[in-house]
Design a protein around this motif. Structure first.
Motif, PDB file in Angstrom:
ATOM      1  N   TYR A  55      35.479  39.648  36.012  1.00 40.32           N
ATOM      2  CA  TYR A  55      36.139  39.172  37.223  1.00 40.32           C
ATOM      3  C   TYR A  55      37.362  40.020  37.527  1.00 40.32           C
ATOM      4  O   TYR A  55      38.096  40.406  36.619  1.00 40.32           O
ATOM      5  N   SER A  98      34.740  30.587  32.908  1.00 36.91           N
ATOM      6  CA  SER A  98      35.399  31.504  33.836  1.00 36.91           C
ATOM      7  C   SER A  98      36.372  30.745  34.735  1.00 36.91           C
ATOM      8  O   SER A  98      37.337  31.324  35.232  1.00 36.91           O
ATOM      9  N   LYS A 130      33.240  38.910  41.229  1.00 33.31           N
ATOM     10  CA  LYS A 130      32.482  38.817  39.980  1.00 33.31           C
ATOM     11  C   LYS A 130      31.489  39.965  39.894  1.00 33.31           C
ATOM     12  O   LYS A 130      30.752  40.235  40.835  1.00 33.31           O
TER      13      LYS A 130
END
Length: 164
Positions: A55, A98, A130
């Motif tokens: 990310y 996440s 992402k």
């Protein structure tokens, strides 16, 4: 901060996220509900084996958008007490979190609805990107299907109307 004031905790970090930590950060004696959402890295996408996610974010804008989500929640669900939104940046291995969102309120309905609103709005408006890394070695940057910019903004009214 007075004991009865709400608290917003926004965290963008490369560190491993803790559901216990988020839960503790929103615990409040006057609240009978803590709702959590934990988004984890899964090992597949459309038949491809995923080995990890990465990310990236534009931190100043991401933090600003996350604070706006908190403000919107406080307008829509005034009984919400504490809000914690944590998003991991960098590499996130399979099964690790996440994103974790925790919200406390006196009763469950407000915190449950606010958590749903939080993750849906985060995916649509917050500049966090992402990249999926597949077993074959090929990387693929993914766009959330909810992104307002994914379709040039033509369906942005859908999100605005979702929780009104």
């Amino acid at each position: 901060m007075a004991a009865d004031e709400g608290q917003d905790v926004i965290t963008l970090t490369t560190d491993k996220l803790s559901a216990d930590g988020v839960s503790e950060s929103v615990t409040c004696p006057s609240c009978g509900a803590i709702s959590l959402f934990i988004g984890t890295t899964r090992d597949n996408f459309e038949g491809k084996k995923v080995i990890q996610l990465e990310y990236e974010a534009y931190n100043p804008m991401a933090e600003s958008e996350l604070r706006k989500i908190c403000s919107d929640i406080r307008t829509k669900w005034p009984s919400v007490r504490h809000i914690s939104i944590q998003h991991r940046l960098g590499v996130v291995p399979i099964t690790e979190a996440s994103v974790i969102i925790g919200i406390s309120s006196p009763h469950r309905n407000d915190s449950l609805e606010a958590v749903r609103y939080s993750i849906d709005t985060l995916k649509a408006t917050v500049p966090i990107w992402k990249k999926e890394i597949y077993e074959s070695g090929e990387p693929c940057w993914k766009e959330n299907k909810e992104c307002l910019w994914a379709d040039g903004g033509k369906d942005s009214k859908v999100l605005q109307d979702a929780f009104h």
